[in-house]
Scaffold this active site. Sequence first.
Site, short mmCIF file in Angstrom:
data_model
loop_
_atom_site.label_atom_id
_atom_site.label_comp_id
_atom_site.label_asym_id
_atom_site.label_seq_id
_atom_site.Cartn_x
_atom_site.Cartn_y
_atom_site.Cartn_z
N LYS A 22 0.83 -1.20 0.00
CA LYS A 22 0.00 0.00 0.00
C LYS A 22 0.87 1.26 0.00
O LYS A 22 0.65 2.17 -0.80
CB LYS A 22 -0.92 -0.04 1.24
CG LYS A 22 -1.88 1.12 1.36
CD LYS A 22 -3.07 0.74 2.20
CE LYS A 22 -2.89 0.95 3.69
NZ LYS A 22 -2.76 2.36 4.07
N ARG A 27 2.92 5.93 -3.27
CA ARG A 27 4.06 6.72 -3.72
C ARG A 27 4.27 6.58 -5.23
O ARG A 27 4.61 7.55 -5.91
CB ARG A 27 5.32 6.29 -2.96
CG ARG A 27 5.30 6.76 -1.50
CD ARG A 27 6.21 5.90 -0.67
NE ARG A 27 6.43 6.42 0.67
CZ ARG A 27 5.58 6.27 1.69
NH1 ARG A 27 4.43 5.65 1.50
NH2 ARG A 27 5.87 6.75 2.89
N GLY A 94 -4.91 8.04 4.85
CA GLY A 94 -4.07 8.98 5.60
C GLY A 94 -2.77 9.27 4.87
O GLY A 94 -2.26 10.40 4.89
N ARG A 123 -8.33 12.80 11.72
CA ARG A 123 -6.87 12.59 11.73
C ARG A 123 -6.14 13.91 11.46
O ARG A 123 -6.35 14.55 10.45
CB ARG A 123 -6.49 11.50 10.72
CG ARG A 123 -7.17 10.19 11.10
CD ARG A 123 -6.76 9.06 10.24
NE ARG A 123 -5.36 8.69 10.45
CZ ARG A 123 -4.73 7.79 9.72
NH1 ARG A 123 -5.34 7.20 8.73
NH2 ARG A 123 -3.48 7.49 9.98
N ASP A 320 2.64 -0.73 11.93
CA ASP A 320 1.31 -1.21 11.53
C ASP A 320 1.05 -2.65 11.96
O ASP A 320 -0.08 -3.14 11.86
CB ASP A 320 1.13 -1.07 10.01
CG ASP A 320 1.09 0.41 9.60
OD1 ASP A 320 0.74 1.26 10.44
OD2 ASP A 320 1.42 0.71 8.44
N LYS A 347 -3.67 6.50 14.34
CA LYS A 347 -3.87 5.71 13.13
C LYS A 347 -5.36 5.74 12.75
O LYS A 347 -6.11 6.58 13.23
CB LYS A 347 -3.34 4.29 13.33
CG LYS A 347 -1.84 4.26 13.60
CD LYS A 347 -1.06 4.83 12.43
CE LYS A 347 0.41 4.99 12.75
NZ LYS A 347 1.13 5.75 11.73
N ARG A 351 -5.30 2.96 17.98
CA ARG A 351 -5.05 1.51 18.01
C ARG A 351 -4.56 0.99 19.35
O ARG A 351 -4.49 -0.22 19.53
CB ARG A 351 -4.10 1.11 16.88
CG ARG A 351 -4.78 1.10 15.53
CD ARG A 351 -3.95 0.40 14.46
NE ARG A 351 -4.63 0.47 13.18
CZ ARG A 351 -4.00 0.62 12.01
NH1 ARG A 351 -2.70 0.71 11.97
NH2 ARG A 351 -4.70 0.68 10.89
C1 S3P Z 1 2.89 5.06 6.20
C2 S3P Z 1 3.59 5.38 7.31
C3 S3P Z 1 3.16 5.05 8.66
C4 S3P Z 1 2.13 3.94 8.65
C5 S3P Z 1 1.06 4.15 7.63
C6 S3P Z 1 1.64 4.26 6.25
C7 S3P Z 1 3.39 5.50 4.90
O1 S3P Z 1 2.62 6.22 9.24
O2 S3P Z 1 1.54 3.78 9.92
O3 S3P Z 1 0.14 3.05 7.63
O4 S3P Z 1 2.98 4.95 3.85
O5 S3P Z 1 4.24 6.39 4.89
P1 S3P Z 1 3.60 7.29 9.98
O6 S3P Z 1 4.83 7.35 9.18
O7 S3P Z 1 2.91 8.60 9.98
O8 S3P Z 1 3.81 6.73 11.34
#
Ligand code: S3P
Length: 434
Positions: A22, A27, A94, A123, A320, A347, A351
């Site tokens: 994901k 990205r 997010g 969030r 995660d 999150k 969580r």
């Molecule tokens: C993610 C970074 C993490 C992770 C999220 C995905 C990412 O969050 O918990 O599920 O793709 O950069 P944080 O970097 O804000 O902790």
Amino acid sequence: MTTARFDPSGPLQGRFTPPSDKSISHRAAIVAAMAREPVTITDYLTGEDTLSTLAAMEALGAEVRRDGDRVVVRGVGLRGPDARGATIDVGNAGTLMRLLPGWLAGQEGRSYRFDGDDSIRRRPVDRIADPLRTMGAEIDATDGRLPPFVVRGTALTGVEYRLPVASAQVKSCVLLAGLVADGATTVVEPVASRDHTERMLARLGAPLRRDGDRITVDRVDELHAQDLHVPADLSSAAFPIVAAVLVPGSHVVLDDVNVNWTRAGILSVLDRMGATVVGEREARRDGAVPTDEPAATLEIRAGELRATTVEADEVPLVIDELPLVALLGAFAEGETVVRGAEELRHKETDRIATVVEGLSALGADIEATADGFVVRGSGGLRGGTIHAHGDHRLAMLGAVAGLASRDGVDVVGMEAAEVSYPRFGDDVARLLRG
Ligand code: S3P
């Protein structure tokens, strides 16, 4: 809302490739939209979150052609994104909401409105708005820190930003802003977090370098289009991995799983707990930014577990998967402790609260702390009902708990799994058939 039942299972057997990553898919879509030549992305994750990202790239003017999990993006160039007044709907994603504003904040004279679902509206975005403002960005958020919010593009100036907490999302946001800001932009990490953005930008020729805990990027005119492949997501693979570790007699093989060391903390945790997971890991690297994502075949067998402790510096590498660490703790001998994970409260749900409430309802001996939890191994789990609260990882946690429990588990809101693991039910059925 769907309630799904997961009964105690016999040995899990099978071999498959888990869903695509994901984080890397988000990205890949964003970076492809920044290029001008078409970029082909193979094995793109077609979950709800990453479809939101493709739709957002289209809203910004990119052309997106999707044929199953093969996606071709014809981008708009680094200085071309224009939503023409349309709201960018991030859905539940997010990562999309936190990464994209970095690129858009530097688009002088254009403005962009972001919104999403009910959970996204809780969030905070101040963690990205703060550093972007120091670069000169203008961001108006609801109540100063929440979506919906508006990014008004301005001329940005590079800064040195020391992350107050390890966050790959915030780091990535600032680095994307750095591509369109004047001068050099440096992010200093307190501890390492996932580095997919750095690898991908380096692959597309961005002037990016790492020196210990400092990552620096310079302004650039163009990224060079390069085709991208998305390996399977270790965070999704972790559900069948933990199920196979917990259900006696299981033997499962998973192919093409991303083992980037900044993501692979769950494999180290499983090692310490005595689980048998065999596969080649990427060695920890602190030097030049790599341009590839390592993948491996993992072979998992069930076995006895002992408790472990996860400390703050390991948390970003397993962030995660911490809900699964709590579940493993309920089956392990001794007391499993997670510390320094206050980030879990921000999150898809809080969580710490939802995992403790959910697993307690299934019979676990687990307690919340301010920045983590403590689980006392109780030789297994009784079972019962768990609520996903719209959180994909909580839904799948309940499913795995059910397979390993004595009486079975009902998961209320199982459809949340679609966010990251659209074929979850099919893959579980496949492992049950053997
Ligand atoms: C993610 C970074 C993490 C992770 C999220 C995905 C990412 O969050 O918990 O599920 O793709 O950069 P944080 O970097 O804000 O902790």
